[in-house]
Write a protein that holds these residues in place. Structure first.
Motif, mmCIF file in Angstrom:
data_model
loop_
_atom_site.group_PDB
_atom_site.id
_atom_site.type_symbol
_atom_site.label_atom_id
_atom_site.label_comp_id
_atom_site.label_asym_id
_atom_site.label_seq_id
_atom_site.Cartn_x
_atom_site.Cartn_y
_atom_site.Cartn_z
ATOM 1 N N ILE A 54 9.131 -10.868 -1.574
ATOM 2 C CA ILE A 54 9.014 -8.914 -1.261
ATOM 3 C C ILE A 54 7.338 -8.592 -1.241
ATOM 4 O O ILE A 54 6.359 -9.233 -1.155
ATOM 5 N N SER A 55 7.204 -7.680 0.180
ATOM 6 C CA SER A 55 6.220 -7.291 0.323
ATOM 7 C C SER A 55 5.863 -6.145 -0.688
ATOM 8 O O SER A 55 7.142 -5.421 -0.117
ATOM 9 N N VAL A 56 5.211 -5.326 -0.668
ATOM 10 C CA VAL A 56 4.621 -4.157 -0.807
ATOM 11 C C VAL A 56 2.826 -3.844 -0.980
ATOM 12 O O VAL A 56 2.235 -5.065 -0.929
ATOM 13 N N ALA A 57 2.859 -2.792 -0.904
ATOM 14 C CA ALA A 57 1.405 -2.250 -0.763
ATOM 15 C C ALA A 57 0.706 -2.898 -2.386
ATOM 16 O O ALA A 57 1.865 -2.074 -3.155
ATOM 17 N N ALA A 58 -0.735 -2.396 -3.000
ATOM 18 C CA ALA A 58 -1.193 -2.354 -4.180
ATOM 19 C C ALA A 58 -0.963 -1.178 -4.507
ATOM 20 O O ALA A 58 -0.697 -0.695 -3.950
ATOM 21 N N GLY A 59 -1.053 -1.565 -5.983
ATOM 22 C CA GLY A 59 -0.187 0.141 -6.582
ATOM 23 C C GLY A 59 1.168 0.109 -7.093
ATOM 24 O O GLY A 59 1.791 1.240 -7.015
ATOM 25 N N ALA A 60 1.709 -0.665 -5.468
ATOM 26 C CA ALA A 60 3.603 -0.486 -6.282
ATOM 27 C C ALA A 60 3.921 -1.257 -6.636
ATOM 28 O O ALA A 60 3.372 -2.366 -7.578
ATOM 29 N N THR A 61 4.870 -0.619 -7.314
ATOM 30 C CA THR A 61 6.241 -1.401 -8.598
ATOM 31 C C THR A 61 7.263 -1.665 -8.029
ATOM 32 O O THR A 61 7.644 -1.742 -6.487
#
Length: 119
Positions: A54-61
């Protein structure tokens, strides 16, 4: 102002406008780059986590939903987070504020492994 001069300026203005617009659009396309998701939905199904990774940006849930008939957990390798038991049909969400790679597993079924990549 004579009509010929007005016509020339009109033609010239419309000839230049598409060129300028096209240049602006090309510049915009070059300036836009893919970014990690601001949030992500994941499933626990058939004794596996998906998507993986799973790839997300910092601050993502990241929200995991258990679609299995059995309980599972989302537990960090090293213990920095633990969902507790997630029953059938239940969900668990966790916000990742710091960039890094987070490996996790199901504490009940240690062969179930996953990774969250935070950029």
């Amino acid at each position: 102002m004579n009509p010929a001069e007005f016509g020339y300026r009109t033609v010239r203005r419309f000839r230049l406008a598409p060129t300028l617009l096209g240049s602006a659009l090309i510049g915009l396309a070059v300036a836009v780059s893919p970014v990690a998701a601001q949030s992500a939905d994941a499933t626990i199904a058939n004794f596996a986590f998906s998507p993986e990774p799973i790839s997300v940006a910092a601050g993502a849930t990241v929200n995991w939903t258990n679609t299995d008939a059995f309980e599972h957990t989302v537990t960090a390798v090293g213990g920095s987070f633990d969902s507790g038991l997630i029953g059938a049909g239940a969900s668990f969400g966790l916000t990742f504020n710091d960039p890094g790679t987070y490996e996790y597993f199901c504490a009940l079924h240690d062969f179930m492994k996953g990774t969250v990549v935070v950029s």
